[in-house]
Design a protein around this motif. Structure first.
Motif, mmCIF file in Angstrom:
data_model
loop_
_atom_site.group_PDB
_atom_site.id
_atom_site.type_symbol
_atom_site.label_atom_id
_atom_site.label_comp_id
_atom_site.label_asym_id
_atom_site.label_seq_id
_atom_site.Cartn_x
_atom_site.Cartn_y
_atom_site.Cartn_z
ATOM 1 N N VAL A 1 0.671 -1.414 0.029
ATOM 2 C CA VAL A 1 -0.112 -0.035 0.082
ATOM 3 C C VAL A 1 1.217 1.403 0.099
ATOM 4 C CG1 VAL A 1 -2.067 1.736 1.372
ATOM 5 C CG2 VAL A 1 -1.219 -1.159 1.298
ATOM 6 N N VAL A 2 0.780 1.789 -0.820
ATOM 7 C CA VAL A 2 1.447 3.104 -1.810
ATOM 8 C C VAL A 2 0.384 4.688 -1.205
ATOM 9 C CG1 VAL A 2 2.981 4.690 -2.485
ATOM 10 C CG2 VAL A 2 2.942 1.893 -2.553
ATOM 11 N N HIS A 3 1.164 5.155 -0.377
ATOM 12 C CA HIS A 3 0.702 7.326 0.141
ATOM 13 C C HIS A 3 1.465 7.700 -1.137
ATOM 14 C CE1 HIS A 3 -2.810 5.658 3.586
ATOM 15 N NE2 HIS A 3 -1.953 4.685 3.075
ATOM 16 N N TYR A 4 0.463 8.206 -1.715
ATOM 17 C CA TYR A 4 0.862 9.626 -2.616
ATOM 18 C C TYR A 4 0.691 10.907 -1.519
ATOM 19 C CZ TYR A 4 2.414 6.172 -5.967
ATOM 20 O OH TYR A 4 2.633 5.167 -6.307
ATOM 21 N N GLU A 5 1.610 11.985 -1.790
ATOM 22 C CA GLU A 5 1.783 12.932 -1.912
ATOM 23 C C GLU A 5 2.639 14.445 -2.191
ATOM 24 O OE1 GLU A 5 2.375 14.155 3.148
ATOM 25 O OE2 GLU A 5 0.545 12.330 2.892
ATOM 26 N N GLY A 6 2.173 15.354 -2.470
ATOM 27 C CA GLY A 6 3.241 15.600 -3.511
ATOM 28 C C GLY A 6 3.984 15.074 -4.705
ATOM 29 N N GLY A 7 3.166 14.764 -5.513
ATOM 30 C CA GLY A 7 4.214 13.590 -6.044
ATOM 31 C C GLY A 7 4.860 12.713 -5.618
ATOM 32 N N ASP A 8 5.273 12.114 -4.808
ATOM 33 C CA ASP A 8 6.532 11.392 -4.328
ATOM 34 C C ASP A 8 5.102 10.852 -3.867
ATOM 35 O OD1 ASP A 8 8.876 11.750 -4.528
ATOM 36 O OD2 ASP A 8 9.341 13.269 -3.691
ATOM 37 N N GLY A 9 5.434 9.508 -2.979
ATOM 38 C CA GLY A 9 5.368 8.353 -2.288
ATOM 39 C C GLY A 9 5.291 7.508 -1.220
ATOM 40 N N TRP A 10 4.825 6.885 -0.541
ATOM 41 C CA TRP A 10 6.166 6.324 0.842
ATOM 42 C C TRP A 10 4.827 5.241 1.009
ATOM 43 C CZ3 TRP A 10 2.355 5.614 5.094
ATOM 44 C CH2 TRP A 10 1.754 7.005 5.682
ATOM 45 N N ILE A 11 5.327 4.422 1.651
ATOM 46 C CA ILE A 11 4.855 2.993 1.867
ATOM 47 C C ILE A 11 4.104 2.829 3.159
ATOM 48 C CG2 ILE A 11 5.352 0.540 2.142
ATOM 49 C CD1 ILE A 11 7.396 0.795 -0.328
ATOM 50 N N ALA A 12 3.117 2.806 3.028
ATOM 51 C CA ALA A 12 2.518 2.766 4.372
ATOM 52 C C ALA A 12 2.527 1.083 5.031
ATOM 53 C CB ALA A 12 0.651 3.060 4.095
ATOM 54 N N THR A 13 2.174 -0.001 3.934
ATOM 55 C CA THR A 13 2.040 -1.379 5.022
ATOM 56 C C THR A 13 2.460 -2.874 3.601
ATOM 57 O OG1 THR A 13 1.417 -2.267 6.301
ATOM 58 C CG2 THR A 13 -0.647 -1.922 5.001
#
Length: 105
Positions: free
Chosen positions: A84-96
């Motif tokens: 699961v990836v969340h995106y903010e401002g064009g970049d993403g971070w793996i949430a889980t």
């Protein structure tokens, strides 16, 4: 100034990759600890998690416009590995990430 979400961008980056659209996606130490604590069977699958984001077998919209689900078949301890990836401002971070026996409906 941009808001920093605690435990996401302020956390140390453990790994980074690009998704199929060329967006940068990071995994922080905090999220990796969460994944290993919730799903200890994934402790040896860091590379598989990052590869699932980079080159998924399936991509599905998540629970909102800023969330995307990446799935790879036979990449982990179950038939499917979901990241699961969340995106903010064009970049993403793996949430889980977690193993699953079948694709989400």
């Amino acid at each position: 100034s941009c808001a920093v979400r605690p435990g996401v961008y302020s956390d140390n980056m453990l790994a980074a990759t690009s998704d199929p659209d060329g967006r940068r996606v990071v995994l922080t130490e905090g999220r990796w600890l969460h994944i290993k604590s919730e799903h200890p069977e994934l402790a040896r699958h860091l590379r598989d998690i990052m590869a699932t984001v980079r080159d998924p077998d399936r991509r599905i919209g998540g629970r909102g416009a800023a969330e995307e689900w990446f799935l790879a078949e036979h990449a982990g301890p179950a038939r499917w590995l979901q990241v699961v990836v969340h995106y903010e401002g064009g970049d993403g971070w793996i949430a889980t990430a977690f193993p699953r026996k079948s694709l989400p409906r």
